[in-house]
Design an enzyme around this catalytic site. Structure first.
Site, PDB file in Angstrom:
ATOM      1  N   SER A 146       0.842  -1.203   0.000  1.00 30.12           N
ATOM      2  CA  SER A 146       0.000   0.000   0.000  1.00 30.12           C
ATOM      3  C   SER A 146       0.875   1.250   0.000  1.00 30.12           C
ATOM      4  CB  SER A 146      -0.892   0.007   1.238  1.00 30.12           C
ATOM      5  OG  SER A 146      -1.679  -1.160   1.263  1.00 30.12           O
ATOM      6  N   ARG A 258      -8.892   1.763 -11.378  1.00 29.07           N
ATOM      7  CA  ARG A 258      -9.757   1.284 -10.297  1.00 29.07           C
ATOM      8  C   ARG A 258     -11.176   1.057 -10.793  1.00 29.07           C
ATOM      9  NH1 ARG A 258      -6.592   4.688  -5.607  1.00 29.07           N
ATOM     10  NH2 ARG A 258      -5.032   3.063  -5.317  1.00 29.07           N
ATOM     11  N   GLN A 294     -39.565 -15.258   0.757  1.00 24.73           N
ATOM     12  CA  GLN A 294     -39.057 -13.913   1.069  1.00 24.73           C
ATOM     13  C   GLN A 294     -37.838 -13.932   1.993  1.00 24.73           C
ATOM     14  OE1 GLN A 294     -41.522 -11.309   3.366  1.00 24.73           O
ATOM     15  NE2 GLN A 294     -41.952  -9.996   1.615  1.00 24.73           N
ATOM     16  N   GLY A 359     -26.873 -23.539  -0.606  1.00 26.95           N
ATOM     17  CA  GLY A 359     -26.792 -24.521   0.468  1.00 26.95           C
ATOM     18  C   GLY A 359     -25.512 -25.343   0.343  1.00 26.95           C
ATOM     19  N   GLU A 383      -4.759  -3.461  -6.589  1.00 28.53           N
ATOM     20  CA  GLU A 383      -5.040  -2.117  -7.131  1.00 28.53           C
ATOM     21  C   GLU A 383      -5.537  -1.177  -6.025  1.00 28.53           C
ATOM     22  OE1 GLU A 383      -3.683  -1.550  -9.755  1.00 28.53           O
ATOM     23  OE2 GLU A 383      -4.546   0.383 -10.289  1.00 28.53           O
ATOM     24  N   GLY A 384      -5.042  -1.412  -4.819  1.00 29.23           N
ATOM     25  CA  GLY A 384      -5.419  -0.597  -3.656  1.00 29.23           C
ATOM     26  C   GLY A 384      -6.455  -1.323  -2.820  1.00 29.23           C
TER      27      GLY A 384
HETATM   28  C1  LIG Z   1      -3.089 -12.061  -6.820  1.00 27.68           C
HETATM   29  C2  LIG Z   1      -2.390 -10.738  -6.728  1.00 27.68           C
HETATM   30  C3  LIG Z   1      -2.020 -10.070  -7.886  1.00 27.68           C
HETATM   31  C4  LIG Z   1      -1.323  -8.862  -7.800  1.00 27.68           C
HETATM   32  N1  LIG Z   1      -0.886  -8.253  -8.953  1.00 27.68           N
HETATM   33  C5  LIG Z   1      -0.041  -7.202  -8.854  1.00 27.68           C
HETATM   34  C6  LIG Z   1       0.612  -6.682 -10.018  1.00 27.68           C
HETATM   35  O1  LIG Z   1       0.395  -7.146 -11.143  1.00 27.68           O
HETATM   36  N2  LIG Z   1       1.479  -5.657  -9.860  1.00 27.68           N
HETATM   37  C7  LIG Z   1       1.752  -5.099  -8.649  1.00 27.68           C
HETATM   38  O2  LIG Z   1       2.564  -4.173  -8.578  1.00 27.68           O
HETATM   39  N3  LIG Z   1       1.133  -5.555  -7.515  1.00 27.68           N
HETATM   40  C8  LIG Z   1       0.266  -6.598  -7.600  1.00 27.68           C
HETATM   41  N4  LIG Z   1      -0.326  -7.099  -6.460  1.00 27.68           N
HETATM   42  C9  LIG Z   1      -0.038  -6.488  -5.179  1.00 27.68           C
HETATM   43  C10 LIG Z   1      -1.211  -5.760  -4.565  1.00 27.68           C
HETATM   44  O3  LIG Z   1      -1.484  -4.587  -5.252  1.00 27.68           O
HETATM   45  C11 LIG Z   1      -0.883  -5.557  -3.088  1.00 27.68           C
HETATM   46  O4  LIG Z   1      -0.951  -6.828  -2.468  1.00 27.68           O
HETATM   47  C12 LIG Z   1      -1.795  -4.581  -2.396  1.00 27.68           C
HETATM   48  O5  LIG Z   1      -1.578  -3.280  -2.882  1.00 27.68           O
HETATM   49  C13 LIG Z   1      -1.618  -4.575  -0.883  1.00 27.68           C
HETATM   50  O6  LIG Z   1      -0.272  -4.481  -0.534  1.00 27.68           O
HETATM   51  P1  LIG Z   1       0.346  -5.532   0.516  1.00 27.68           P
HETATM   52  O7  LIG Z   1       0.000  -6.887   0.044  1.00 27.68           O
HETATM   53  O8  LIG Z   1       1.761  -5.200   0.722  1.00 27.68           O
HETATM   54  O9  LIG Z   1      -0.473  -5.276   1.852  1.00 27.68           O
HETATM   55  P2  LIG Z   1      -0.176  -4.145   2.950  1.00 27.68           P
HETATM   56  O10 LIG Z   1       0.004  -2.837   2.292  1.00 27.68           O
HETATM   57  O11 LIG Z   1       0.867  -4.613   3.881  1.00 27.68           O
HETATM   58  O12 LIG Z   1      -1.572  -4.153   3.686  1.00 27.68           O
HETATM   59  C14 LIG Z   1      -1.943  -5.137   4.663  1.00 27.68           C
HETATM   60  C15 LIG Z   1      -3.223  -4.667   5.332  1.00 27.68           C
HETATM   61  O13 LIG Z   1      -2.997  -3.427   6.002  1.00 27.68           O
HETATM   62  C16 LIG Z   1      -3.861  -2.423   5.541  1.00 27.68           C
HETATM   63  N5  LIG Z   1      -3.124  -1.155   5.475  1.00 27.68           N
HETATM   64  C17 LIG Z   1      -2.060  -0.862   4.698  1.00 27.68           C
HETATM   65  N6  LIG Z   1      -1.652   0.394   4.919  1.00 27.68           N
HETATM   66  C18 LIG Z   1      -2.442   0.910   5.858  1.00 27.68           C
HETATM   67  C19 LIG Z   1      -2.514   2.174   6.516  1.00 27.68           C
HETATM   68  N7  LIG Z   1      -1.674   3.158   6.223  1.00 27.68           N
HETATM   69  N8  LIG Z   1      -3.461   2.358   7.438  1.00 27.68           N
HETATM   70  C20 LIG Z   1      -4.318   1.370   7.740  1.00 27.68           C
HETATM   71  N9  LIG Z   1      -4.315   0.155   7.163  1.00 27.68           N
HETATM   72  C21 LIG Z   1      -3.394  -0.065   6.224  1.00 27.68           C
HETATM   73  C22 LIG Z   1      -4.308  -2.884   4.175  1.00 27.68           C
HETATM   74  O14 LIG Z   1      -5.564  -2.341   3.818  1.00 27.68           O
HETATM   75  C23 LIG Z   1      -4.374  -4.387   4.362  1.00 27.68           C
HETATM   76  O15 LIG Z   1      -5.579  -4.755   4.954  1.00 27.68           O
HETATM   77  C24 LIG Z   1      -1.056  -8.294  -6.541  1.00 27.68           C
HETATM   78  C25 LIG Z   1      -1.474  -8.948  -5.382  1.00 27.68           C
HETATM   79  C26 LIG Z   1      -2.098 -10.173  -5.463  1.00 27.68           C
HETATM   80  C27 LIG Z   1      -2.460 -10.875  -4.194  1.00 27.68           C
END
Ligand SMILES: Cc1cc2nc3c(=O)[nH]c(=O)nc-3n(C[C@H](O)[C@H](O)[C@H](O)COP(=O)(O)OP(=O)(O)OC[C@H]3O[C@@H](n4cnc5c(N)ncnc54)[C@H](O)[C@@H]3O)c2cc1C
Length: 567
Positions: A146, A258, A294, A359, A383-384
C-alpha cells in the site's frame, strides 16, 4: 525529454456503441469457446494459468481484446473508460483470473501511456497492438505494498563519458500478475532523482521470476515474485526519459484502473448472483421453489442485486466523467476509489451470499460459486485495498467539507431534493437524507476534532461511498426513466426497476450513515467529556426512519423483477 507526464491521460475517444457490442459478443464467444466450464474448473483445480488463451486473447489476429486500451495513434481501438468497464465486467463474469492477465498488460503499459515519449509509445504500444505482446506491472515489493513510497528496488545510472547510457536495476518485486509469462515488465525503481518506471524485456540477464504463487483464488492468473540482480537496461527504457516521475505516473491512472477492477467485482458478483437466481428457481424446499421465499430472496439475493447496481451507477458515472476528459492527471482518483470500494465489496458479499443460496451444493466446486467467491476476493485487495480506498475517499472529501465550510454535502443534498421534486420515484429524497446525515456527521467530526482517529476517518470513507453511490443511482434511475440512459449502459433493467432498486439502496445508505455515523462520533468521544446530543442534532433521524416505509414492498418488487415475475 517530453512533457507528457503533465498532459498525458488514459481513455480514448470511445467506441461506437455498435462496435462495443460487437467486441463484447466476440469476447463472449471467444472465451466461452476457449474456456469451457470443464476446462475452467480443471485449470482452477490444477492451479494452471492458460497462457495459450491469454496470448490468443491478446493476439490481434485472434481476439485482440487489449486493442481496446490502446490509442488509435498506436494501432489500437481508442476505447474509452466506459468501453473498458464493459469489457472488464464481461471478462470478470467469465473468469477474474483470465481478466487479470489481460488487465496486467493494460496496467503494465499505463506508465507508457501517460508518461512515455512518442518514440517509446510507438515502440511498446505498437508492439501491444501489432504483436499482442504481454506486459506485467511491477510496482509492489515485499516491504512496499500500500505504501509504494517505501520501495527499495534501485536503478543506478550507468554513465559513459559523462552521459547516462543505461541503468542497473537491483531489487525484488512481489505478487506480479503475468510475472513469469510477460514479454515485458514495467518496473518501478528508485533512481537518484526518485522512483521511475523502466521497461524490462523478458530474458534480460539477471531478471528472473519465482515459482507461481499458490493462491486462495485467481488460479488462472499467473502471479510471481520477480528478482532483479544487476539487470542492465539502456537509457531509452526509462519511461519518459526523465527520472523521478514514477509515483506521479502511477497515480495519474488510478481513477481509470480502479474503475476496471470495480468492473471485475461487478462481473464476479453478478455471475455468482445470477447462478443463485437460476438455482433458486429450480430448488424446491418447504413446499415450493426457494425463489418464492421472502426470507431467502430478501437476504441472499435482493440486497446484493441492489448494491451491485448501485456500484454500477457509480462506475458509469465515473467512466463517463473520465471519457469527458475529467480523468487527466489523477483528477478522478477519489471517484475511482468510490467505484472500486462499492463494487468490489458488493461483488465479494454477493458471491458469499451465492454460496449460502446454494446450500451444501454451493460449498462444492461443481456449482462454481465457490470459485467465483475465491476469485472475486482479490478485488478488495489489489489495485489498492478497501482500507486504502476508504482513506483516499475520506481524505479528499474531508478537505471538500472543510473548504466549503460544511456546504459540500449540504449542497448535494439540496440538488437531490430538487431531483426528487421532478422524479419522486427514484429514491432521490432518501439519497438527500443520506447526504444531509453525512454533512451533519462530518461537521460533528470537525467540531470535536475526531478525524485524528484513523478509524473514524476510514469509517467516514465508507459512509461517503454509500452516500455518493445513492446519489449516482438516483441520477441513473431518473435518466433511465427519461430515456436518457447512457447509450453503452446495459439494458437488463428498465427505468422502473432501476428506480425501485435505487429507492431500496438510498434507504439503506441513509440508515447506515445515520446509525454508524452516530456510533463513531459518539464512540470517539471520551465518556462524560462532551455532550454528544447537540453535536449530532443535524442528523435527520426521524426522517430517515420514516423513509424506511415501503421498503419491503420495494424489495418484493425487486425480487419480482429479478425472477421475471409480473407485478
Ligand atoms: C493475486 C495478486 C495479484 C497482484 N498483482 C499485482 C501486479 O500485477 N502488480 C503489482 O505491482 N502488484 C500486484 N499485487 C499487489 C497488490 O497490489 C498488493 O498486495 C496490495 O496493494 C496490498 O499491498 P500488501 O499486500 O503489501 O499489503 P499491505 O500494504 O501490507 O496491507 C496489509 C493490510 O494493512 C492495511 N493497510 C495498509 N496500509 C495501511 C494504513 N496506512 N493504514 C491502515 N491500514 C493499512 C491494508 O488495507 C491491508 O488490509 C497483486 C497482489 C495479489 C495478491
Amino acid at each position: 525529454m517530453n512533457d507528457s507526464t503533465e498532459t498525458g491521460h488514459v481513455g480514448g475517444a470511445g467506441l461506437e456503441p455498435g462496435d462495443l457490442t460487437m467486441m463484447l459478443d466476440a469476447l463472449n464467444e471467444f472465451v466461452g469457446h476457449a474456456l469451457t466450464p470443464q476446462r475452467q474448473l480443471e485449470l482452477d483445480h490444477e492451479d494452471v494459468c492458460p497462457e495459450d488463451t491469454v496470448r490468443a486473447m491478446s493476439d490481434p489476429e485472434q481476439l485482440g481484446v487489449q486493442l481496446i486500451f490502446v490509442p488509435a495513434a498506436y494501432g489500437g481501438m481508442d476505447g474509452g473508460a466506459f468501453d473498458s468497464y464493459r469489457v472488464c465486467e464481461v471478462m470478470g463474469r467469465h473468469d477474474i483470473g483470465l481478466a487479470t492477465a489481460v488487465f496486467a498488460t493494460f496496467l503494465g503499459s499505463d506508465p507508457i501511456l501517460v508518461g512515455a515519449t512518442e518514440e517509446q509509445k510507438s515502440r511498446w504500444l505498437g508492439a501491444i497492438s501489432e504483436k499482442g505482446v504481454v506486459f506485467a506491472y511491477g510496482a509492489t515489493e515485499p516491504d512496499a505494498g500500500s505504501d509504494l513510497g517505501a520501495l527499495k528496488t534501485t536503478a543506478e545510472r550507468i554513465e559513459k563519458d559523462g552521459v547516462v547510457v543505461g541503468f542497473r536495476i537491483n531489487g525484488r518485486k512481489q505478487w506480479i500478475s503475468n510475472g513469469s509469462i510477460a514479454d515485458f515488465t514495467t518496473i518501478l525503481a528508485r533512481t537518484p532523482e526518485g522512483p521511475s518506471w523502466f521497461v524490462v524485456p523478458k530474458g534480460t540477464p539477471g531478471f528472473t521470476s519465482g515459482k507461481p504463487e499458490d493462491k486462495h483464488g485467481l488460479r488462472l492468473s499467473n502471479t510471481a515474485a520477480l528478482f532483479l540482480d544487476n539487470v542492465e537496461v539502456p537509457a531509452e527504457n526509462l519511461i519518459g526519459g526523465v527520472e523521478g516521475k514514477g509515483l506521479v505516473q502511477a497515480q495519474q491512472v488510478f481513477g481509470y484502473t480502479r474503475v476496471m477492477v470495480a468492473a471485475f467485482g461487478l462481473g464476479g458478483g453478478w455471475e455468482a448472483l445470477d447462478r443463485a437466481i437460476a438455482y433458486s428457481q429450480e430448488r424446491q424446499q418447504g413446499g415450493g421453489p426457494l425463489s418464492g421465499k421472502q426470507g431467502y430472496t430478501h437476504k441472499l439475493i435482493v440486497p446484493h442485486a441492489v448494491r451491485l447496481e448501485a456500484a454500477r451507477s457509480y462506475i458509469e458515472h465515473t467512466a463517463d466523467q473520465i471519457d469527458r476528459g475529467l480523468g487527466a492527471n489523477g483528477a478522478m482518483n477519489t471517484e475511482g476509489a468510490i467505484a472500486k470500494l462499492m463494487a468490489t465489496e458488493a461483488g465479494n458479499a454477493a458471491a458469499d451470499a451465492a454460496i449460502q443460496a446454494h446450500g451444501g451444493y454451493g460449498y462444492t466446486r461443481e456449482y462454481v460459486v465457490e470459485k467465483v467467491k475465491r476469485d472475486v476476493r482479490i478485488t478488495t485487495i489489489y489495485e489498492g485495498t478497501s482500507e486504502i480506498m476508504e482513506m483516499t475517499i475520506a481524505r479528499d472529501r474531508w478537505q471538500q467539507h472543510l473548504k466549503s465550510a460544511g456546504g459540500y454535502y449540504r449542497d448535494r443534498a439540496a440538488r437531490l431534493a430538487t431531483l426528487h421534486r421532478t422524479h419522486p420515484t427514484v429514491g432521490a429524497g432518501n439519497a438527500a437524507l443520506a447526504m444531509q446525515a453525512l454533512a451533519a456527521v462530518l461537521e460533528a467530526c470537525r467540531v470535536a476534532r475526531l478525524t485524528r482517529h484513523q478509524h473514524v476517518l476510514f469509517r467516514l470513507g465508507e459512509l461517503i461511498c454509500h452516500a455518493e453511490c445513492a446519489e449516482a443511482f438516483a441520477q441513473r434511475g431518473s435518466a433511465a426513466l427519461d430515456g436518457r440512459r447512457h447509450p453503452k449502459s446495459p439494458d437488463r433493467f428498465g427505468g422502473e426497476a432501476l428506480a425501485t432498486m435505487s429507492r431500496v439502496f438510498a434507504r439503506e445508505a441513509a440508515q447506515k450513515i445515520g446509525q454508524e455515523g452516530v456510533r463513531w462520533v459518539a464512540g470517539a468521544i471520551d465518556a462524560g467529556s462532551v455532550d454528544v446530543a447537540p453535536l449530532l442534532a443535524g442528523v435527520p433521524h426521524d426522517a430517515i426512519r420514516a423513509a424506511q416505509a415501503g421498503l419491503l414492498a420495494d424489495m418484493d418488487r425487486v425480487a419480482d423483477v429479478l425472477y421475471g415475475r409480473a407485478h
